[in-house]
Scaffold this motif. Structure first.
Motif, PDB file in Angstrom:
ATOM      1  N   LYS A 121       0.850  -1.190   0.000  1.00 40.62           N
ATOM      2  CA  LYS A 121       0.000   0.000   0.000  1.00 40.62           C
ATOM      3  C   LYS A 121       0.890   1.246   0.000  1.00 40.62           C
ATOM      4  O   LYS A 121       1.963   1.278   0.609  1.00 40.62           O
ATOM      5  CB  LYS A 121      -0.898   0.015   1.241  1.00 40.62           C
ATOM      6  CG  LYS A 121      -1.738  -1.237   1.409  1.00 40.62           C
ATOM      7  CD  LYS A 121      -2.863  -1.321   0.398  1.00 40.62           C
ATOM      8  CE  LYS A 121      -3.938  -0.344   0.707  1.00 40.62           C
ATOM      9  NZ  LYS A 121      -5.108  -0.494  -0.195  1.00 40.62           N
ATOM     10  N   SER A 122       0.407   2.284  -0.687  1.00 46.11           N
ATOM     11  CA  SER A 122       1.103   3.567  -0.677  1.00 46.11           C
ATOM     12  C   SER A 122       0.601   4.370   0.519  1.00 46.11           C
ATOM     13  O   SER A 122      -0.605   4.603   0.665  1.00 46.11           O
ATOM     14  CB  SER A 122       0.830   4.326  -1.978  1.00 46.11           C
ATOM     15  OG  SER A 122       1.454   5.595  -1.944  1.00 46.11           O
ATOM     16  N   ILE A 123       1.520   4.758   1.386  1.00 41.66           N
ATOM     17  CA  ILE A 123       1.131   5.484   2.598  1.00 41.66           C
ATOM     18  C   ILE A 123       1.978   6.748   2.718  1.00 41.66           C
ATOM     19  O   ILE A 123       2.990   6.903   2.042  1.00 41.66           O
ATOM     20  CB  ILE A 123       1.322   4.627   3.866  1.00 41.66           C
ATOM     21  CG1 ILE A 123       2.818   4.382   4.106  1.00 41.66           C
ATOM     22  CG2 ILE A 123       0.573   3.316   3.778  1.00 41.66           C
ATOM     23  CD1 ILE A 123       3.129   3.826   5.471  1.00 41.66           C
ATOM     24  N   ARG A 124       1.519   7.623   3.602  1.00 39.77           N
ATOM     25  CA  ARG A 124       2.319   8.784   3.982  1.00 39.77           C
ATOM     26  C   ARG A 124       2.930   8.470   5.349  1.00 39.77           C
ATOM     27  O   ARG A 124       2.253   7.990   6.245  1.00 39.77           O
ATOM     28  CB  ARG A 124       1.469  10.050   4.026  1.00 39.77           C
ATOM     29  CG  ARG A 124       0.709  10.299   2.732  1.00 39.77           C
ATOM     30  CD  ARG A 124       0.298  11.736   2.603  1.00 39.77           C
ATOM     31  NE  ARG A 124       1.454  12.579   2.275  1.00 39.77           N
ATOM     32  CZ  ARG A 124       1.439  13.908   2.263  1.00 39.77           C
ATOM     33  NH1 ARG A 124       0.334  14.548   2.561  1.00 39.77           N
ATOM     34  NH2 ARG A 124       2.504  14.608   1.942  1.00 39.77           N
ATOM     35  N   TRP A 125       4.199   8.827   5.505  1.00 44.17           N
ATOM     36  CA  TRP A 125       4.955   8.353   6.656  1.00 44.17           C
ATOM     37  C   TRP A 125       5.738   9.519   7.228  1.00 44.17           C
ATOM     38  O   TRP A 125       6.440  10.233   6.521  1.00 44.17           O
ATOM     39  CB  TRP A 125       5.904   7.236   6.181  1.00 44.17           C
ATOM     40  CG  TRP A 125       6.630   6.517   7.259  1.00 44.17           C
ATOM     41  CD1 TRP A 125       6.304   6.429   8.576  1.00 44.17           C
ATOM     42  CD2 TRP A 125       7.849   5.774   7.105  1.00 44.17           C
ATOM     43  NE1 TRP A 125       7.212   5.672   9.262  1.00 44.17           N
ATOM     44  CE2 TRP A 125       8.184   5.248   8.384  1.00 44.17           C
ATOM     45  CE3 TRP A 125       8.682   5.484   6.035  1.00 44.17           C
ATOM     46  CZ2 TRP A 125       9.297   4.480   8.604  1.00 44.17           C
ATOM     47  CZ3 TRP A 125       9.794   4.709   6.252  1.00 44.17           C
ATOM     48  CH2 TRP A 125      10.100   4.208   7.517  1.00 44.17           C
ATOM     49  N   ALA A 126       5.597   9.752   8.546  1.00 47.15           N
ATOM     50  CA  ALA A 126       6.295  10.844   9.216  1.00 47.15           C
ATOM     51  C   ALA A 126       7.669  10.374   9.649  1.00 47.15           C
ATOM     52  O   ALA A 126       7.795   9.438  10.435  1.00 47.15           O
ATOM     53  CB  ALA A 126       5.494  11.314  10.429  1.00 47.15           C
ATOM     54  N   VAL A 127       8.707  11.027   9.128  1.00 44.36           N
ATOM     55  CA  VAL A 127      10.087  10.749   9.519  1.00 44.36           C
ATOM     56  C   VAL A 127      10.683  12.059  10.021  1.00 44.36           C
ATOM     57  O   VAL A 127      11.034  12.937   9.232  1.00 44.36           O
ATOM     58  CB  VAL A 127      10.913  10.190   8.342  1.00 44.36           C
ATOM     59  CG1 VAL A 127      12.337   9.901   8.799  1.00 44.36           C
ATOM     60  CG2 VAL A 127      10.270   8.943   7.781  1.00 44.36           C
ATOM     61  N   GLY A 128      10.775  12.211  11.339  1.00 40.62           N
ATOM     62  CA  GLY A 128      11.201  13.484  11.905  1.00 40.62           C
ATOM     63  C   GLY A 128      10.168  14.546  11.574  1.00 40.62           C
ATOM     64  O   GLY A 128       8.973  14.386  11.818  1.00 40.62           O
ATOM     65  N   ASN A 129      10.610  15.646  10.965  1.00 38.12           N
ATOM     66  CA  ASN A 129       9.693  16.716  10.579  1.00 38.12           C
ATOM     67  C   ASN A 129       9.228  16.584   9.138  1.00 38.12           C
ATOM     68  O   ASN A 129       8.498  17.423   8.634  1.00 38.12           O
ATOM     69  CB  ASN A 129      10.367  18.084  10.766  1.00 38.12           C
ATOM     70  CG  ASN A 129      10.666  18.379  12.229  1.00 38.12           C
ATOM     71  OD1 ASN A 129       9.881  17.995  13.098  1.00 38.12           O
ATOM     72  ND2 ASN A 129      11.792  19.039  12.491  1.00 38.12           N
ATOM     73  N   GLU A 130       9.671  15.539   8.457  1.00 42.10           N
ATOM     74  CA  GLU A 130       9.317  15.322   7.059  1.00 42.10           C
ATOM     75  C   GLU A 130       8.180  14.314   6.953  1.00 42.10           C
ATOM     76  O   GLU A 130       8.035  13.406   7.768  1.00 42.10           O
ATOM     77  CB  GLU A 130      10.537  14.813   6.274  1.00 42.10           C
ATOM     78  CG  GLU A 130      11.727  15.747   6.287  1.00 42.10           C
ATOM     79  CD  GLU A 130      11.468  17.014   5.482  1.00 42.10           C
ATOM     80  OE1 GLU A 130      10.686  16.933   4.513  1.00 42.10           O
ATOM     81  OE2 GLU A 130      12.030  18.065   5.822  1.00 42.10           O
ATOM     82  N   ILE A 131       7.351  14.460   5.918  1.00 39.60           N
ATOM     83  CA  ILE A 131       6.319  13.476   5.595  1.00 39.60           C
ATOM     84  C   ILE A 131       6.635  12.936   4.209  1.00 39.60           C
ATOM     85  O   ILE A 131       6.665  13.676   3.226  1.00 39.60           O
ATOM     86  CB  ILE A 131       4.910  14.106   5.626  1.00 39.60           C
ATOM     87  CG1 ILE A 131       4.585  14.597   7.045  1.00 39.60           C
ATOM     88  CG2 ILE A 131       3.867  13.096   5.175  1.00 39.60           C
ATOM     89  CD1 ILE A 131       3.213  15.208   7.191  1.00 39.60           C
ATOM     90  N   LEU A 132       6.874  11.629   4.142  1.00 32.84           N
ATOM     91  CA  LEU A 132       7.310  10.989   2.914  1.00 32.84           C
ATOM     92  C   LEU A 132       6.260   9.998   2.436  1.00 32.84           C
ATOM     93  O   LEU A 132       5.450   9.493   3.219  1.00 32.84           O
ATOM     94  CB  LEU A 132       8.640  10.252   3.136  1.00 32.84           C
ATOM     95  CG  LEU A 132       9.776  11.061   3.753  1.00 32.84           C
ATOM     96  CD1 LEU A 132      10.980  10.165   4.003  1.00 32.84           C
ATOM     97  CD2 LEU A 132      10.159  12.227   2.854  1.00 32.84           C
TER      98      LEU A 132
END
Length: 798
Positions: free
Chosen positions: A620-631
């Protein structure tokens, strides 16, 4: 110092029991080699103790775990960091050499062992197994234990000489001697086993039980030995001379100089030489050596040698009648039979000596760094059966005594004791204790070295063309304390542990990914840790409390509604867990909100906990929070499950957290300012029960009710590769029905079922494994568990 240290040292002052932290130099004081060496020993002990406390008695980093004993091509296929060309070269090397040792790092008793390249078992840098290995490294249908032997070797400029490298001798000093080195030696060896147990059981027990591993090695291989000696100096009745250079008789030690004596075991009892050993001694710690340039055999009982020099002075030279030992790299590294030779002639013009004795026609090669080592005694014979209270004189009043009951202890060739002797006190420096009369008496001491450290690598059975091998290494990071099965060269599947049935074979295609792990852990879910779900609140009025409850979630995303109301928050475990251990106290979901007046507020959501079976996973394509970035990322998530409805089902591989039917009536869902959900599992409550064995002998119940483990049950645990300690705790939860056995951090349940006493191992969830792909932080020991936490972020779209 615990290695093979033969340098010209004053003494070894390091004493672990004193708890010294550092050596402090003072201005204008005499600097001693012993001070510098003690500082090194203090630091080295702390570093190795730290590594041992963190990593355990042995283990290698998961990403670079070395010293795999490779006997099959399938093992090479499973090495992830090699490309196809590199694997092909290794397979060709394996075919020509039979066995390989993988590159990488491995810790043994806190000591780092490094192997920079894949090497053949027969071409190890510091070992030649084909010369001395008793099993001749051919399996021939027998079972063998592959193990790592680690120790320290003393290196002088003689042993370090190599035209291809920079050597430790400073040539600008014109041949003057300087500092020496300690070298870590690792050797992979094979020991044939005579165990009647199957290879898998032996491998499990070797991996988990250090005492069992040592029992397989046998007392004859473990160094140093357990034998002890006592050293002292005795007073003479008179000096017998008026020579003013002789120490007067009121002093015990009659020598004129300070020395560091070394008493070393030269031969040990054999089958044909029962209870008889020999030792030699040196007043200079056996540090007086002479490099050999050339050798020529004069006759069958004599050998002529040309030496690089004959010593710097008369005390460090050679004379007729001296006793010598011919030493080279193979002699030291191969633990060869030792021989003493006697000096018959010395030519000081040509630097030649003629020695008598059995030199065994050995060819001395310059690249093997041959040398002569001088001893100040011939072999002194000792009969252990007649050694009681007998003192063996060295010289000048120095005596040693083998411990009176040492016939029950073992000595090893190379065991040595250092005996500092000082003219200022006329005595030896030797540990003492007060006896009943208050007098100080010297105490028996174990060998100073050479300390060897051992670790199991693999258990192997079969022959070179059809090998069954179990990897016994421990990988640090994966917490993989168990064995990993490996196929044979014909790619046939072999018997191995299966999570469902320990007796079932694992098909070959599954072996590449199969890992038997002590801990239970979360392996997948219907969302990803730190996933970001977006909600639309553009239609919300300023006062969100005016929004009808039934319309609140209409402003939420479809993904969020599905996650809470349709699919549910699904969590899949590596090992099935007891359904009874999953409830609202062990599993919870928190909703976090922002409140202008109260700050952060969280609510416990009323989620239903249901056991399910995973039916489908999808990328699945998801949005993922890594630190202050959303990838954006593509992640494999659970997308379909089936509820388990069988009332007799005791275990579940997955659990679903889903909102109850009346979820809209809960006040928490009236909050428009939810910004985060936290899913929390209390790992020490979520349990996995692994059946071990059963016993039909119900006569054991009486002992169990008294808190006693019968020998019969202890042996059954031993047969399963579990060694119970003497400090275990046995508690009757329900008399004549159920008992809890706690041994260190391990928990076992004994229970009456179907007129049999069953034994099971209880394991909790290792909660700190956050997620595949997220750095893992391990906790617990497989029983204590830990909290598993995962976050879902809510991102409002205005």
């Amino acid at each position: 110092m615990q290695g093979e240290f033969r340098g010209d040292f004053t003494r070894d002052t390091y004493d672990k029991s004193k708890h010294f932290l550092r050596v402090l130099m003072q201005q204008g004081r005499v600097q001693l080699d012993a001070d510098f060496n003690e500082q090194t020993s203090i630091l080295l002990n702390r570093l190795q103790t730290l590594a041992k406390d963190i990593f355990g008695l042995q283990g290698g980093p998961e990403h670079n775990c070395g010293f795999e004993f490779i006997a099959t091509e399938e093992q090479i296929n499973n090495i992830n960091h090699l490309n196809d060309e590199e694997k092909l070269k290794l397979k060709q090397l394996l075919q020509s050499q039979s066995y390989l040792i993988s590159k990488g790092n491995y810790y043994v008793d806190g000591i780092l062992c490094e192997n920079e390249e894949f090497v053949s078992y027969f071409q190890q840098p510091d070992f030649q197994p084909e010369l001395i290995d008793p099993c001749q490294v051919q399996l021939k249908g027998a079972t063998y234990l592959a193990y790592l032997d680690v120790w320290e070797r003393h290196i002088t400029p003689i042993e370090d000489y190599d035209d291809r490298k920079i050597n430790i001798r400073e040539v600008a000093l014109g041949g003057a001697d300087t500092a020496t080195r300690s070298k870590l030696v690792w050797q992979v060896k094979l020991k044939q086993l005579k165990e009647d147990k199957d290879i898998e059981t032996v491998a499990k027990q070797v991996t988990k039980d250090r005492d069992y591993f040592y029992s397989l090695l046998g007392q004859e291989l473990i160094k140093p030995g357990e034998g002890k000696i006592i050293a002292r100096v005795t007073k003479p009745s008179s000096t017998g001379t008026n020579n003013p250079c002789v120490i007067p008789f009121n002093s015990k030690f009659r020598g004129t100089e300070n020395h560091l004596y070394r008493a070393e075991i030269f031969t040990v009892p054999t089958v044909n030489n029962n209870n008889k050993l020999s030792f030699v001694w040196s007043r200079e710690n056996s540090s007086i050596v002479f490099p050999i340039v050339t050798s020529t055999e004069s006759n069958s009982s004599a050998i002529a040698l040309t030496l690089e020099h004959l010593g710097k002075d008369k005390d460090c030279s050679l004379s007729v009648g001296d006793w010598l030992e011919i030493v080279d790299d193979d002699y030291v590294l191969g633990n060869s039979d030792r021989q003493l030779l006697k000096v018959e002639q010395v030519d000081r013009i040509q630097n030649q000596v003629i020695l008598s004795g059995d030199a065994k026609n050995k060819t001395l090669l310059p690249e093997k760094h041959p040398l002569l080592r001088r001893w100040d005694s011939k072999e002194v014979k000792v009969n252990l059966s007649e050694v009681n209270h007998k003192w063996f004189p060295l010289e000048d009043g120095i005596e040693i005594q083998f411990q009176a009951d040492t016939q029950n202890n073992s000595y090893q060739v190379g065991d040595y004791w250092l005996i500092p002797v000082r003219t200022a006190t006329g005595n030896v420096e030797w540990p003492k204790l007060k006896n009943k009369e208050g007098k100080l008496e010297p105490q028996s001491q174990p060998p100073h070295g050479i300390a060897h450290y051992y670790a199991p690598l693999a258990v192997i059975s079969g022959n070179p063309n059809n090998v069954t091998l179990y990897d016994c290494r421990r990988k640090i990071g994966s917490q993989n304390n168990n064995i990993t099965p490996v196929s044979n060269k014909d790619n046939n599947p072999i018997a191995a542990n299966s999570p469902e049935n320990p007796t079932l074979p694992i098909p070959q295609k599954e072996l590449t990914a199969q890992t038997i792990i002590e801990f239970n852990r979360v392996i997948n879910a219907s969302w990803h840790h730190d996933q970001v779900l977006e909600v639309t609140i553009a239609e919300l009025q300023e006062n969100s409390s005016n929004i009808p409850e039934e319309k609140l979630f209409k402003f939420k995303s479809q993904d969020l509604r599905n996650l809470f109301t349709k699919l549910g928050l699904v969590i899949q475990f590596e090992k099935p867990v007891l359904i009874d251990s999953l409830h609202r106290s062990s599993v919870s979901v928190l909703a976090h909100t922002d409140n202008v007046l109260k700050g952060e507020v969280f609510y416990i959501l009323p989620m239903k906990v249901e056991p399910v079976q995973v039916k489908k996973t999808e990328i699945k394509s998801i949005r993922w929070a890594v630190g202050n970035e959303i990838l954006n990322s593509n992640i494999n998530l659970i997308t379909e499950v089936e509820t388990l409805t069988n009332e007799n089902t005791k275990y579940t591989e997955a659990v679903r957290l889903i909102t109850p039917d009346d979820w809209l009536q809960k006040a928490v869902f009236n909050q428009s300012n939810i910004y985060q959900f936290t899913i929390l599992l209390h790992g020490d409550w979520i349990l996995n029960e692994e059946p071990l064995f059963d016993n039909a002998n119900l006569n054991l119940l009486g002992d169990l009710n008294k808190g006693i483990i019968p020998d019969e049950l202890r042996q059954q645990f031993q047969d399963k590769g579990i060694s119970l300690s003497q400090n275990l705790i046995l508690v009757a939860e329900k008399e004549n029905f159920k008992w809890r056995l706690v041994d260190g951090g391990k928990i076992y349940i004994l229970q009456i079922q179907n007129n049999k006493l069953t034994s099971s191992k209880i394991q909790a969830l290792d909660g700190n494994n956050i997620w595949p792909g997220v750095p893992e932080r391990f906790s617990g020991n497989g029983s204590e568990g830990g909290d598993w936490v995962s976050i879902i972020h809510i991102n409002p779209l205005l």
